[in-house]
Design an enzyme around this catalytic site. Sequence first.
Site, PDB file in Angstrom:
ATOM      1  N   VAL A  21       0.825  -1.207   0.000  1.00 46.27           N
ATOM      2  CA  VAL A  21       0.000   0.000   0.000  1.00 46.27           C
ATOM      3  C   VAL A  21       0.861   1.261   0.000  1.00 46.27           C
ATOM      4  O   VAL A  21       1.947   1.297   0.577  1.00 46.27           O
ATOM      5  CB  VAL A  21      -0.957   0.024   1.212  1.00 46.27           C
ATOM      6  CG1 VAL A  21      -1.883  -1.174   1.192  1.00 46.27           C
ATOM      7  CG2 VAL A  21      -0.206   0.073   2.526  1.00 46.27           C
ATOM      8  N   GLU A  22       0.340   2.276  -0.665  1.00 43.89           N
ATOM      9  CA  GLU A  22       0.912   3.628  -0.619  1.00 43.89           C
ATOM     10  C   GLU A  22      -0.183   4.534  -0.098  1.00 43.89           C
ATOM     11  O   GLU A  22      -1.289   4.553  -0.639  1.00 43.89           O
ATOM     12  CB  GLU A  22       1.387   4.057  -2.014  1.00 43.89           C
ATOM     13  CG  GLU A  22       2.192   5.358  -2.016  1.00 43.89           C
ATOM     14  CD  GLU A  22       1.329   6.569  -2.302  1.00 43.89           C
ATOM     15  OE1 GLU A  22       1.079   7.330  -1.331  1.00 43.89           O
ATOM     16  OE2 GLU A  22       0.922   6.759  -3.440  1.00 43.89           O
ATOM     17  N   MET A  23       0.111   5.295   0.972  1.00 50.66           N
ATOM     18  CA  MET A  23      -0.951   5.956   1.725  1.00 50.66           C
ATOM     19  C   MET A  23      -0.785   7.470   1.840  1.00 50.66           C
ATOM     20  O   MET A  23      -1.105   8.059   2.855  1.00 50.66           O
ATOM     21  CB  MET A  23      -1.047   5.328   3.121  1.00 50.66           C
ATOM     22  CG  MET A  23      -1.367   3.855   3.092  1.00 50.66           C
ATOM     23  SD  MET A  23      -1.587   3.107   4.711  1.00 50.66           S
ATOM     24  CE  MET A  23       0.075   3.205   5.384  1.00 50.66           C
ATOM     25  N   GLY A  24      -0.289   8.105   0.797  1.00 49.93           N
ATOM     26  CA  GLY A  24      -0.306   9.559   0.779  1.00 49.93           C
ATOM     27  C   GLY A  24       0.893  10.197   1.447  1.00 49.93           C
ATOM     28  O   GLY A  24       1.839   9.540   1.863  1.00 49.93           O
TER      29      GLY A  24
END
Length: 541
Positions: A306-309
Amino acid sequence: MAKLEFNNESTYKKFLEGGKEAEFDRLFDKAVEEVKKGFGKKYPMYIGGSEVFAQEQLEERSPINKDIVIGYFQKGLRSHAREAINAAKNAFRDWAALDYRKRVEIFKKAAEIFSAEKFTVAAILSYENGKSRYESIGEVDEAIDFLNYYANEMQNNKGYLRKTVIRQSSARVNSGFQGAPGSEEKITIYMKPYGVFGVIAPFNFPISISVGMSTGALITGNTVVFKPSSTDNMSMLTGLKIYEIFTRAGVPKGVFNYVTGPGSEVGDEIVTSDSVSGIVFTGSKSTGLEMVAKTYSSGKQKVFIVEMGGKNPTIVSKYADIADAVDGIVSAAFGFAGQKCSALSRVYVNESIKEKFISALMEKTRTLKIGNPLEKENYVGPLISESAYRRYVEYVEKGKAAGNLIYGGKRADVGLNGFYVEPTILEIKHENEIMHKELFVPILAIDYYKDFDDALYKANDVEYGLTAGLYSKNKKEIGKFIDSIEAGVVYVNRRISATTGAIVGAHTFVGWKGSGLTGKGTGSRNYLQQFLREQSVAVVK
């Protein structure tokens, strides 16, 4: 196969360097006219290679002008997500068993199709999320780059298979123990796919990020249930184009399934299903961690990529080239109306250059044209939705109450039914909420510092760690910044953009701290191995 070399697509740069900018514009404008003729149609989901319709539909409108209906898509339910998961599960064994070189060929073919149709895909993208022609072509190029780069990585690493041997010992023992001499063992280290991956895509890069995440899962032998952004911030037509191109390239039925619908139904089913082995997601930190918590608290186990900002900082030193700093900061903060996870949202400026910097920053920001992003002269397009606009208004007002509004802060009247706003610059203290919360709107917050160590502390003093920039000609400051900054993607003295614009195969795009989980980035040599699990097999003659 010979070792594959990788070259970036770089469409606009090639046209510009070849003196063919007018041809670039002609091709994009032609594509715009063509794609809008097809708007307003009804589109199915695709599960197991078949068209699937739901009882209700979702109406997608363009953020450029809400009067434009892009199309009608299916409001999928949990039952549709389960159907797609089963289709992906049933297709997994044959797809995983396919020689990796065959999968490489398929995704090389997909890259060729995207390249041949890049202006059409880019025009759809601009209508769908309000990007300029330059941003849209750049995003399609990035998708092509992901396809080619990951295909090369699979081939150049020979499918990530390794072999070794333990030689037979001349000595013998009656009973075995750790390190005991024995017969020859031929050992193969396999990297094998997990199974079904749920790919949950964002609205802001619905081609490049969706293609990158999906290719990562598919080319390594996993099957996919793909859910494009389908509620407040819709990007379902670009998601459908990905499905169509993958299918034309040779991805078999059931291997890649396209399901539209709300996250509360489709997304939640994908996350909670026992038949889904992994989730690859780009979006907010709260949503990402909620998915992880829901999975593990229920006793389930999945892979999460995941990439979360981010809440991305830039430091402007007294040793900076101010012109370069201003160019890079304006681009990073206000390109695509600040709706990038890598967008610059906070700047720390040395007090000694405060007036000079602010004057130059405001002068540059005034040159940005706001309006229909399909028109080449406009740089700042619309916000994606009314909720984004409400967020913009809320934090402009909070900024005015707590600090100083020095530019912008209002809605822009461009004669279109969309949410167009002015790029906004606030002077505000680091401790304020605006310096810490990801807003996803074109608001740039500025604070000042005396000591470089204080600037570094403030830059790191957030929960995120995605991108960061520095402008300084002082080698000591540059070295300290590189050693101390807590971000995965770091740029120093980059005029083209302070914090945005990572290039596949050159910059690894990876989040630290609250911006990611694995510490491995897209567009890098480490990305694909996250979709594979290692297995050591020893065979004795």
